[in-house]
Design a protein around this motif. Structure first.
Motif, PDB file in Angstrom:
ATOM      1  N   PHE A  39       1.511   6.707  12.139  1.00 48.21           N
ATOM      2  CA  PHE A  39       1.110   4.871  12.931  1.00 48.21           C
ATOM      3  C   PHE A  39       1.792   3.876  11.779  1.00 48.21           C
ATOM      4  CE2 PHE A  39      -1.861   8.600  13.582  1.00 48.21           C
ATOM      5  CZ  PHE A  39      -2.648   7.961  14.952  1.00 48.21           C
ATOM      6  N   HIS A  40       1.674   2.907  12.032  1.00 45.91           N
ATOM      7  CA  HIS A  40       1.868   1.445  11.417  1.00 45.91           C
ATOM      8  C   HIS A  40       0.730   1.494  10.953  1.00 45.91           C
ATOM      9  CE1 HIS A  40       2.630  -2.620  10.332  1.00 45.91           C
ATOM     10  NE2 HIS A  40       3.855  -2.182  10.827  1.00 45.91           N
TER      11      HIS A  40
ATOM     12  N   VAL B 142       0.909  -1.065  -0.288  1.00 43.54           N
ATOM     13  CA  VAL B 142       0.404   0.289   0.008  1.00 43.54           C
ATOM     14  C   VAL B 142       0.751   0.858   0.004  1.00 43.54           C
ATOM     15  CG1 VAL B 142      -1.972  -0.672   1.279  1.00 43.54           C
ATOM     16  CG2 VAL B 142      -0.292  -0.067   2.560  1.00 43.54           C
ATOM     17  N   ASP B 143       0.102   2.232  -0.563  1.00 42.13           N
ATOM     18  CA  ASP B 143       0.880   3.170  -0.447  1.00 42.13           C
ATOM     19  C   ASP B 143       0.028   4.846  -0.214  1.00 42.13           C
ATOM     20  OD1 ASP B 143       3.185   5.097  -0.700  1.00 42.13           O
ATOM     21  OD2 ASP B 143       2.832   5.402  -2.930  1.00 42.13           O
TER      22      ASP B 143
ATOM     23  N   LYS C  45       9.344   2.755   6.348  1.00 46.10           N
ATOM     24  CA  LYS C  45       9.100   1.340   5.384  1.00 46.10           C
ATOM     25  C   LYS C  45       7.750   1.492   5.801  1.00 46.10           C
ATOM     26  CE  LYS C  45      13.966  -0.951   4.930  1.00 46.10           C
ATOM     27  NZ  LYS C  45      14.130  -2.229   4.213  1.00 46.10           N
ATOM     28  N   VAL C  46       6.941   1.293   7.039  1.00 46.25           N
ATOM     29  CA  VAL C  46       5.745   0.227   7.180  1.00 46.25           C
ATOM     30  C   VAL C  46       5.349   1.800   8.253  1.00 46.25           C
ATOM     31  CG1 VAL C  46       6.335  -1.825   6.349  1.00 46.25           C
ATOM     32  CG2 VAL C  46       6.954  -1.060   9.190  1.00 46.25           C
ATOM     33  N   SER C  47       5.542   3.003   7.894  1.00 49.47           N
ATOM     34  CA  SER C  47       4.689   3.384   8.730  1.00 49.47           C
ATOM     35  C   SER C  47       4.813   5.004   8.490  1.00 49.47           C
ATOM     36  CB  SER C  47       5.968   3.459  10.349  1.00 49.47           C
ATOM     37  OG  SER C  47       6.990   4.341   9.728  1.00 49.47           O
TER      38      SER C  47
END
Length: 167
Positions: A89-90, A64-65, A73-75
């Motif tokens: 947020f994650h 997702v983007d 990378k993921v937040s």
């Protein structure tokens, strides 16, 4: 179909190996070899189990983007950061917003349910949607005439679409 080299060679499954308990053999070299055999089997089982867990976990993941500020990378950092929670947020807890922006602000009544006049509202400071007992509701932060913004009161509406807050 997958098969072991033993099964390919002999046409049947290999005999099951009985787990060895350390110290049962009086021959030290045999004892050590059997302990190493069991350790090697455990490592193989752990690798197979780990790979199975990775495959199952990756089934539910998707790339997702989101448009807000990317932190790692993921937040993501969400704005505006006016609420009292941390703005980062994650990605697993984020969902893309679908629909139009909500710009309708609920009007507040001038009287209570008994017909008595209410205090005059000075301003609506903030509005947010929350889940209460599994139902979506809206919280409205209201500043009353003659009180400071720090003494604003939160009112809760029954739904999210333009309901009147009950105080």
């Amino acid at each position: 179909m997958r098969m072991s080299s033993y099964q390919a060679l002999y046409g049947r499954l290999p005999p099951t190996l009985i787990p060895y308990t350390h110290g049962k053999s009086k021959v030290a070299s045999l004892d050590e070899m059997l302990v190493q055999r069991d350790a090697m089997q455990m490592k193989e089982h752990l690798v197979v189990s780990r790979n199975r867990m990775v495959v199952n976990a990756n089934r539910k993941r998707q790339e997702v983007d989101f448009a807000p500020e990317w932190v790692g990378k993921v937040s993501y950092r969400l704005s505006p950061a006016t609420n009292r929670i941390h703005p980062v947020f994650h990605v697993s807890v984020l969902r893309p917003f679908k629909g139009d922006e909500i710009s309708v602000v609920a009007t507040l009544p001038d009287q209570d349910e008994h017909g008595s006049p209410l205090e005059q509202r000075l301003a609506i400071c903030d509005i947010r949607s929350v889940l209460r007992k599994g139902q979506a509701s809206r919280q409205v932060l209201v500043q009353w005439v003659g009180s400071s913004p720090e003494n604003a009161i939160v009112g809760v509406t029954g739904g999210v679409q333009g309901d009147v807050p009950s105080f």
